[in-house]
Write a protein that holds these residues in place. Structure first.
Motif, short mmCIF file in Angstrom:
data_model
loop_
_atom_site.label_atom_id
_atom_site.label_comp_id
_atom_site.label_asym_id
_atom_site.label_seq_id
_atom_site.Cartn_x
_atom_site.Cartn_y
_atom_site.Cartn_z
N GLU B 36 0.85 -1.19 0.00
CA GLU B 36 0.00 0.00 0.00
C GLU B 36 0.89 1.24 0.00
OE1 GLU B 36 -2.96 -0.56 -0.54
OE2 GLU B 36 -3.75 -2.22 0.62
N GLY B 46 -3.89 5.44 0.92
CA GLY B 46 -3.16 4.23 1.31
C GLY B 46 -3.14 4.02 2.82
N ILE B 105 -3.35 0.40 -5.20
CA ILE B 105 -4.41 1.40 -5.17
C ILE B 105 -4.92 1.67 -6.57
CG2 ILE B 105 -4.95 3.80 -4.63
CD1 ILE B 105 -3.32 3.63 -2.20
N ASN B 128 -9.81 -2.54 -3.84
CA ASN B 128 -10.47 -1.27 -4.15
C ASN B 128 -11.73 -1.49 -4.97
OD1 ASN B 128 -8.22 -0.26 -3.07
ND2 ASN B 128 -7.74 1.10 -4.74
#
Lengths: 288, 411, 356
Positions: B36, B46, B105, B128
């Motif tokens: 992250e 993050g 991400i 996500n």
């Protein structure tokens, strides 16, 4: 129809203000002093953060903005004394030093202040012409940009300090021999440059999202404006901004932002190809 | 006497030592590789993701681990750099030999990881919400996808505000594919897309965009702009008194713009989400309490952080049902359609065909003081689209990403 | 011909220097026998970037042209490799894809270089033009997400990046892991020695002379523009080599490998190492790549602060670059001691700076 004309002016003023405000500090630091300041964006960020911090403490916006610009300027003097001072004779190394500095500052900001800061909202409200509504603050920004240009011109062309500063930038040894305190002149000039960057951040703080890396959005535009302005930054920066703003505005309006961005960069390449010394070389020749 | 005692002690020590070693071997921790971004532009997204994973790991370890094994979280920070994602993905898989890889991400970071993960037999959780369409047996997606977000949001917006929409989207895959989804759904509804504008990443000035919108006179705006710079749009639109209803698949629950901007910049924003911090159910409140106890400074628990938390529980459920940490065994569990967990939002299950998760979707709106209200509860929505267009991971591993204009070859 | 391996333009000569080089090379060759396979692959990955650094060292340190465009040619060749490898169908054809993509980058460099050098662009303007061109490519590729952007079956795929190409392959054998490592070592040795020969040759002297004083070089009868263009094409071609190898390594390339901040990285490596010498650039870039990765792995959020501090400290304490600074320190010590003995051993330590 008048609404359309005004809207054209408004868009132009908007891009122009953005270019001038983000480039003004760099015009002195890079254009006159020759320091490739990769930390330019961080001075902008500093101005923005100080503004928001002060506003959240209850200080009125305009005063916060002035204080923020002063803070950035003082930090600039400090940075000049500690770091930049060593690099006037080797400008390319200033790139590495200021880049290192910028890494340290952005990441430290992230660690200390956190990743997201609450915005403060844009002042001044809006007005309507024809079917369009406009933000009044954007015109304030344009006014500030013009004021910055005028102030720069007066400081560097009409004051004693300005004459000595320009002499120092041109030939430091000679200026020193004639009694100028060049060390101090450099420090003050760098401070003014940093302060103008801080002012840019302070002015844009209400309209933007604040993150530690926000300075990066200004950096390319400001370098490009200063470079095509050419060697004489006082003459060159304003026409460079006018020129780039026109191109960008026209392309943005008709083809969208991506073409606007690409088109501006292509224009830069072409201008440098035609005028390898920048716009100010032409103006200077005309002037003579 | 003295020496004999020493020998006895030594023997005892050796005995204890070996037995301790034996225990350690049986309960060697499961390794969770986590990637992250906690530095750089994306740090503000993050950070909650890292926190979510840390919270879940702590809870799972406290309640006895996974199949009696403790879990160890190995987190590396790729700093938002795709090349670093690849370096660190390889490092976690080949050197640390993690049992599962979680994270990423941007869609680009996910796509950077997939070719690397695909060559191993390690499962990868992407946590996500995204533009959807990835059909890849190694990947399990925990977030919401367009059929869950847009198929609910857009008809509602059309009904409530009108048939004319203007789209502002980030000019990269996520924005472009989301815009494609919007076009498709608007066409089915008989609506009209009166303007589409794609904004390069990192652009922060929107005067021109605002004027283009006023010229096109839409009934509402679809805002799928991405990143801190592009978020400046809301402040600038509010300053120019644009005053249009807005809909989005990423605002509020993901970027918590309603917490970051001064009201009323986000007034009249609508979004469909499987999670937002304002959900008010006993399970959700309990979850929020635990989170804030561990991370008191968290500004907002966003859906990414929440999904990252769920991912570890989903992994636990899959491993315990399969009684194995191997991807193929876990996929056998997924194929039964019975891979579910009780999450704070409600029951969440992995769809066998696409390996995406079902979610309970709610439509929320933001008021003038940035208060969040639930407008409509859609109940559980399956991630059906990939299955419909012919992705079936129980039969074939496509390793591709599909969009409405890029469908699987009919063969 | 091998005489050119040593000369006024490069540091290090004599038996001692070359023994060191051989020792390092021997160490590198036996390293995979001892190390974890991951570490070998990781070292091979670092070596991929070195070509780009060497190319910039040639242009900037020797030719005086600060190009911000290394990632432009990195990108052209990186995407070129992808498109070609996908279209030509993998297998041994990937080798051809590598060669062609580097050639493509060199052609592009030739065009841009001609445009700039014949236009009299120099100094910081050179940097800005190359940076602008680099950003144009990055912006353009960033918005090619739609399926309509494809070359044959190869989709450019916008910001998410192009993928699906084979890595370098001979027959059915993928060049990866330790095989890739050995290929990289071989390429580095070839490129390093070839560049040494180039800069110590007559051409190299003209390149350096042009850096020092273009007018004077021109007065001496050289068409300096041709030499500058040659330098630019070679330097950019090396960036292209890095790009194609990078795509092959990860079977993936995105526009963010081209735009900022990626575009600034080669300049950082070279400036850190000491731009005036090839050996320094080679060693320094490797150390910096290795150091940055290690820092990032072990120090989490503090990583960027440490990296920044490292750069700042280097540039303030060792103005000629990290490697040159240390090298000079060692050499001065060495020479000083020898002088006491009465023998001047200049061979080991001919480490005077090339700075004017």
């Amino acid at each position: 129809m008048s609404a359309e004309v005004f809207s054209l002016f408004y868009q132009f003023a908007d891009v122009f203000a953005f270019l001038i405000l983000s480039a003004a500090g760099l015009a002195i630091v890079f254009g006159m002093m020759g320091v490739i300041n990769m930390a330019h964006g961080e001075f902008i960020m500093c101005g923005a953060y100080v503004t928001v911090g002060l506003v959240n403490l209850g200080v009125p916006l305009a005063i916060s903005q002035i204080l923020a610009a002063l803070t950035a300027g003082l930090i600039g003097v400090l940075v000049e004394f500690l770091v930049v001072r060593r690099f006037y004779k080797r400008p390319l190394d200033s790139l590495l030093a200021t880049w290192g500095l910028s890494l340290i500052v952005t990441q430290s900001m992230l660690l200390i202040v956190g990743s997201a800061v609450r915005g403060i909202g844009t002042p001044e409200g809006s007005f309507a012409i024809g079917g369009y509504t406009f933000s009044t603050y954007r015109l304030v920004l344009f006014g500030c940009a013009v004021a910055v240009l005028v102030a720069l011109y007066i400081i560097f062309m009409k004051t004693r300090f300005g004459v000595i500063a320009r002499a120092t930038m041109q030939n430091a040894a000679m200026a020193k021999a004639l009694g100028a305190r060049t060390g101090r002149i450099y420090a003050i000039s760098f401070g003014i440059g940093a302060g103008l960057a801080g002012l840019c951040g302070a002015l844009y703080a209400p309209t933007m999202t604040l993150i530690p890396t926000m300075g990066a959005t200004f950096v390319v535009e400001s370098f490009v404006t200063v470079v095509i302005g050419g060697a004489n930054v006082l003459l060159g920066t304003a026409p460079a901004a006018v020129f780039l703003a026109m191109i960008r505005m026209a392309l943005n309006a008709s083809y969208g932002q991506i073409i606007g961005q690409i088109g501006m960069l292509v224009a830069v390449i072409l201008i440098v190809r035609v005028l390898p010394e920048g716009l100010s070389s032409v103006l200077a020749r005309r002037g003579r | 006497m003295n020496s004999r005692r020493k020998i006895r002690l030594a023997l005892l020590g050796a005995l204890l030592g070996t037995s301790a070693l034996g225990v350690a071997k049986a309960a060697e921790p499961l390794k969770i590789g986590l990637l992250e971004d906690v530095s750089g532009d994306l740090a503000f997204m993050g950070m909650p993701k890292l926190h979510g994973s840390q919270l879940a790991v702590e809870e799972i370890n406290k309640s006895g681990g996974i199949m009696g094994r403790q879990i160890e979280l190995i987190h590396l920070d790729p700093q938002g750099d795709n090349a670093r994602y690849q370096e660190f993905g390889r490092r976690l898989l080949n050197r640390d030999k993690v049992d599962v890889l979680i994270g990423g991400i941007t869609s680009a970071s996910r796509e950077a990881l997939r070719p690397i993960v695909d060559r191993t037999s390690t499962p990868y959780f992407y946590t996500n919400q995204y533009e959807g369409g990835v059909c890849d047996a190694s990947m399990i997606s925990m977030g919401a996808v367009p059929e869950q977000q847009f198929s609910t949001l857009i008809p509602w917006m059309v009904e409530k505000f009108g048939k004319k929409v203007y789209v502002i989207a980030a000019d990269y895959n996520f924005g472009q594919i989301s815009a494609e989804w919007n076009r498709k759904i608007m066409k089915d509804l008989g609506g009209e897309v009166v303007g589409e504008e794609f904004i390069p990443l990192g652009v922060s000035q929107f005067a021109q965009t605002i004027q283009n919108i006023q010229k096109a006179k839409p009934d509402w705006l679809l805002t799928i702009n991405v990143g801190a710079a592009q978020d400046s749009f809301f402040e600038q639109a509010a300053a120019a008194n644009l005053n249009l209803p807005m809909g989005s698949s990423i605002k509020v629950m993901l970027g918590f713009e309603h917490k970051r901007f001064k009201p009323p910049a986000l007034n009249n924003m609508h979004a469909t989400a499987n999670w937002f911090e304002e959900i008010d159910t006993p399970e959700a409140n309990d979850f929020k309490k635990r989170w804030h106890a561990k991370f008191p400074d968290e500004l907002y628990i966003n859906d990414m952080g929440y999904n990252a938390y769920n991912a570890l529980y989903m992994y636990k459920a899959l491993v315990e049902k399969a009684k194995s940490t191997k991807l193929e065994d876990m996929r056998k569990v997924i194929a039964t359609g019975d891979a579910c967990i009780d999450a704070p939002e409600g029951k969440v299950c992995v769809d066998p065909k696409s390996q995406h998760t079902s979610h309970r979707m709610r439509l929320i709106s933001v008021g003038p003081k940035h208060e969040v209200t639930v407008e409509k509860d859609y109940g559980v929505i399956q991630p059906y689209w990939l299955g419909q267009i012919g992705c079936d991971l129980t039969k074939k591993n496509d390793k591709d990403q599909y969009t409405p204009s890029h469908l699987p070859n009919k063969s | 011909m091998f005489k050119l391996l040593e000369g006024p333009q490069t540091l290090g000569r004599g038996k001692l220097f070359w023994s060191c080089v051989l020792a390092v090379l021997a160490g590198a060759l036996v390293y995979p026998l001892f190390a974890d396979s991951y570490d070998v692959g990781n070292f091979a990955y670092f070596l991929i970037w070195i070509f780009m650094a060497l190319g910039l060292c040639l242009m900037w340190g020797y030719g005086g042209m600060l190009s911000f465009g290394q990632t432009l040619f990195f990108g052209i060749a990186g995407y070129g490799y992808g498109v070609l490898a996908i279209n030509m169908g993998g297998g041994t054809a990937t080798i051809a894809a590598l060669v062609l993509s580097v050639a493509l980058a060199m052609i592009a460099a030739g065009i841009l270089g001609y445009f700039m050098i014949w236009g009299g662009i120099n100094g910081i303007f050179f940097g800005i033009v190359t940076l602008s061109a680099t950003l144009v490519l990055a912006f353009f590729l960033g918005q090619t997400a739609g399926p309509e952007w494809h070359i044959g079956p190869a989709r450019l795929n916008g910001f998410n990046g192009m993928k699906g190409m084979d890595p370098l392959t001979v027959g059915d054998f993928y060049i990866e892991g330790s095989a890739l490592y050995y290929v990289m070592i071989a390429l580095i040795v070839i490129v390093y020695l070839a560049l040494r020969m180039l800069v110590n040759s007559g051409i190299g002297n003209v390149i350096a002379a042009t850096r020092e004083n273009p007018q004077r070089a021109e007065m001496l009868g050289y068409d300096v523009r041709k030499y500058q263009l040659l330098t630019f094409v070679i330097g950019s071609g090396l960036a292209g080599l890095s790009g194609a190898l990078y795509t092959s390594w990860g079977q993936f390339i995105t526009p963010s490998s081209i735009g900022l901040p990626a575009a600034a990285m080669p300049i950082v490596w070279v400036a850190f190492s000491g731009r005036s010498d090839l050996t320094a650039t080679l060693v320094g870039s490797f150390l910096l790549l290795f150091g940055f990765q290690t820092i990032t792995v072990y120090s989490q959020q503090a990583a960027l602060v440490l990296m920044g501090a490292l750069l700042l400290a280097t540039v303030m304490l060792a103005p000629q670059g990290f490697v040159l600074g240390i090298g000079k320190l060692v050499a001065d010590r060495w020479r000083g001691r020898r002088r006491d003995d009465g023998t001047v051993m200049a061979e080991a330590g001919r480490l005077q700076s090339e700075e004017s």
